[in-house]
Scaffold this motif. Structure first.
Motif, PDB file in Angstrom:
ATOM      1  N   LEU A 360       0.832  -1.201   0.000  1.00 24.23           N
ATOM      2  CA  LEU A 360       0.000   0.000   0.000  1.00 24.23           C
ATOM      3  C   LEU A 360       0.872   1.259   0.000  1.00 24.23           C
ATOM      4  N   ASP A 361       1.980   1.214   0.710  1.00 23.55           N
ATOM      5  CA  ASP A 361       2.894   2.360   0.738  1.00 23.55           C
ATOM      6  C   ASP A 361       3.509   2.600  -0.644  1.00 23.55           C
ATOM      7  N   ILE A 362       3.800   1.528  -1.375  1.00 21.07           N
ATOM      8  CA  ILE A 362       4.330   1.673  -2.733  1.00 21.07           C
ATOM      9  C   ILE A 362       3.299   2.332  -3.639  1.00 21.07           C
ATOM     10  N   ALA A 363       2.027   1.913  -3.492  1.00 14.95           N
ATOM     11  CA  ALA A 363       0.957   2.524  -4.295  1.00 14.95           C
ATOM     12  C   ALA A 363       0.808   4.005  -3.958  1.00 14.95           C
ATOM     13  N   LYS A 364       0.961   4.351  -2.679  1.00 18.36           N
ATOM     14  CA  LYS A 364       0.879   5.760  -2.280  1.00 18.36           C
ATOM     15  C   LYS A 364       2.003   6.573  -2.911  1.00 18.36           C
ATOM     16  N   ASP A 365       3.163   5.971  -3.013  1.00 23.09           N
ATOM     17  CA  ASP A 365       4.295   6.678  -3.599  1.00 23.09           C
ATOM     18  C   ASP A 365       4.112   6.871  -5.109  1.00 23.09           C
ATOM     19  N   GLN A 366       3.538   5.873  -5.786  1.00 25.13           N
ATOM     20  CA  GLN A 366       3.372   5.944  -7.238  1.00 25.13           C
ATOM     21  C   GLN A 366       2.233   6.873  -7.652  1.00 25.13           C
ATOM     22  N   VAL A 414      -5.669   4.779  -5.332  1.00 28.43           N
ATOM     23  CA  VAL A 414      -5.148   5.571  -4.214  1.00 28.43           C
ATOM     24  C   VAL A 414      -5.162   7.059  -4.563  1.00 28.43           C
ATOM     25  N   ALA A 415      -4.812   7.381  -5.810  1.00 29.66           N
ATOM     26  CA  ALA A 415      -4.843   8.783  -6.235  1.00 29.66           C
ATOM     27  C   ALA A 415      -6.263   9.350  -6.140  1.00 29.66           C
ATOM     28  N   ALA A 416      -7.261   8.551  -6.569  1.00 35.00           N
ATOM     29  CA  ALA A 416      -8.654   8.999  -6.492  1.00 35.00           C
ATOM     30  C   ALA A 416      -9.108   9.140  -5.044  1.00 35.00           C
ATOM     31  N   LEU A 417      -8.685   8.211  -4.179  1.00 36.12           N
ATOM     32  CA  LEU A 417      -9.082   8.272  -2.763  1.00 36.12           C
ATOM     33  C   LEU A 417      -8.449   9.474  -2.073  1.00 36.12           C
ATOM     34  N   PHE A 418      -7.209   9.772  -2.401  1.00 36.96           N
ATOM     35  CA  PHE A 418      -6.580  10.962  -1.829  1.00 36.96           C
ATOM     36  C   PHE A 418      -7.283  12.238  -2.308  1.00 36.96           C
ATOM     37  N   TYR A 419      -7.776  12.203  -3.531  1.00 34.23           N
ATOM     38  CA  TYR A 419      -8.453  13.373  -4.092  1.00 34.23           C
ATOM     39  C   TYR A 419      -9.708  13.714  -3.283  1.00 34.23           C
TER      40      TYR A 419
END
Length: 455
Positions: A360-366, A414-419
């Motif tokens: 999950l941390d790798i996905a957050k970084d990407q 992850v990008a959409a969830l952070f948005y």
């Protein structure tokens, strides 16, 4: 008088006798030529003792120099004495099965025999499914089973078939062990399905190599299961015909492609490089070794059968032993592993399993490279240059299919969830959480009494 072990003499022709020139009276000869009895105790304490260590022990205690070939024969003699004869082991299988059922209620033990025309009864196959492993898989593991077999190295030969599960931390969860003297995957898979309550394979994923008869047995016994083949085994055969770094990279890009369009693009590159290579791979049923065609919502994006290979490596030290000694050694390995996993999980601070948190941390970084465009309702367009994917937050899907395949939000998701200011951890399925992991290993394997206490 000391034993003469090293002396030099000269023949005197006139006296018709020998003249002793020098004598070394250090004793280096053994009085007991049955060397196994000298080291029997050490063998029992450490069956994996090296030949060099045996020679050192004998020299230290008995002042006797022995060769490695003598040590090898001595170790074999001591092990045979310790493990009894093969015939006695097969004769005790019924008693061993009864003891397993007594000590681990709810387990499954099946012993099949064959009666020959001479009316003699011979061992055929033996199946064990311990209750602790059975319940742990059903209650705490994903519906994924890796099937594999390895040949036994003893005098009688045979095969050791295993079914390995996958726990919430992406580690192996040994589920079932079976010993056979012939290939009988249909029999084995049927018993596995009954014990794990997946008789038809509904919602189940089977991962295996290209073992003869295994694929067909899986289709016959569990028609509703998704059957994947290990991409590494396919690649090993592929590179014998089409070697080189270019073909290697293209093959793994094709096997790891998560959606059909990407797979077709890579396969087109292979076709342009070598039409024969393209034809070879297409004949290997891409739907069984490429992520692009795996069924979704199975919680597993694995393309290799590394789980079984890992467990087979553990079995290398025991698969040459007589059958009961081997089964007891495997049982000991499983008991120690279950206990270690319980102990390790108690040290975890976070609620998500460590290997899952790392992914999950790798996905957050990407995700930071991707831009998010809201499309209304719960849908988003996540774009990077000419690449764009659609993420549906409510349905927990992404058109790259990795969210559906692995169960974890991909970097697009992850990008959409952070948005929308949400935490990706809240979208991690329950089987990746520490509580579910503990449920899998909370079922114990109970000790078994020694042979002298069996009925």
């Amino acid at each position: 008088m000391p034993t003469v072990s090293n002396s030099y003499a000269r023949w005197m022709k006139k006296e018709q006798s020998f003249l002793v020139i020098s004598v070394k009276d250090e004793h280096i000869c053994s009085r007991n030529f049955k060397y196994g009895s000298l080291i029997n105790y050490k063998i029992r304490c450490n069956p994996e003792i090296k030949l060099v260590e045996i020679a050192e022990l004998v020299l230290k205690k008995y002042k006797c120099q022995v060769t490695t070939s003598i040590c090898s024969r001595a170790r074999s003699w001591a092990l045979n004495e310790y493990e009894k004869s093969l015939e006695e082991h097969y004769g005790l299988l019924r008693s061993y099965g009864d003891e397993l059922l007594r000590s681990n209620p709810g387990s499954t033990v099946k012993l099949d025999v064959t009666v020959k025309p001479d009316e003699k009864t011979y061992f055929d196959r033996f199946y064990v499914c311990l209750n602790g492993l059975k319940e742990g898989w059903k209650r705490g593991c994903r519906r994924v089973i890796a099937l594999d077999g390895c040949f036994l190295k003893g005098v009688c030969g045979g095969e050791l078939l295993t079914a390995i599960g996958r726990d919430g931390n992406n580690h192996i969860f040994p589920a079932v062990v079976n010993v056979e003297n012939k290939d009988n995957w249909t029999w084995f898979i049927t018993l596995v399905g009954e014990d794990l309550e997946v008789e038809t394979g509904e919602g189940l994923t089977l991962i295996s190599d290209q073992h003869k008869g295994l694929v067909q047995a899986g289709k016959d016994v569990m028609p509703n299961a998704e059957h994947r083949q290990c991409a590494r085994h396919i690649y090993e055969n592929f590179r014998k015909v089409f070697s080189g770094v270019e073909f290697r990279n293209l093959f793994w890009r094709a096997s790891k492609a998560s959606y059909p369009q990407l797979f077709e693009s890579v396969m087109n590159d292979i076709r342009l490089a070598n039409p024969s290579a393209h034809k070879y791979l297409m004949e290997r049923e891409p739907k069984t070794w490429s992520r692009a065609f795996f069924e979704v919502n199975r919680g597993c994006d694995s393309i290799e059968n590394g789980l079984s290979e890992c467990f087979n490596f553990v079995l290398l030290k025991v698969r040459h032993k007589p059958i009961i000694t081997m089964l007891e050694a495997i049982s000991t390995i499983l008991m120690e592993r279950m206990n270690n996993m319980r102990r390790i999980s108690d040290t975890w601070v976070q609620d998500i399993c460590p290997s899952i948190k790392k992914k999950l941390d790798i996905a957050k970084d990407q995700q930071r490279f991707w831009s998010v465009i809201p499309g209304g309702l719960s849908m988003f367009e996540v774009r990077l240059g000419n690449d764009a994917f659609i993420v549906d937050e409510d349905k927990k899907t992404c058109t790259c299919r990795m969210w559906q395949l692995s169960g974890l939000p991909c970097h697009h998701a992850v990008a959409a969830l952070f948005y929308i200011h949400k935490h990706p951890e809240d979208y991690v399925p329950s089987w990746f959480w520490k509580d579910m992991y503990k449920v899998a290993y909370n079922h114990h394997l109970l000790p078994v009494q020694g042979m002298n206490q069996w009925k």
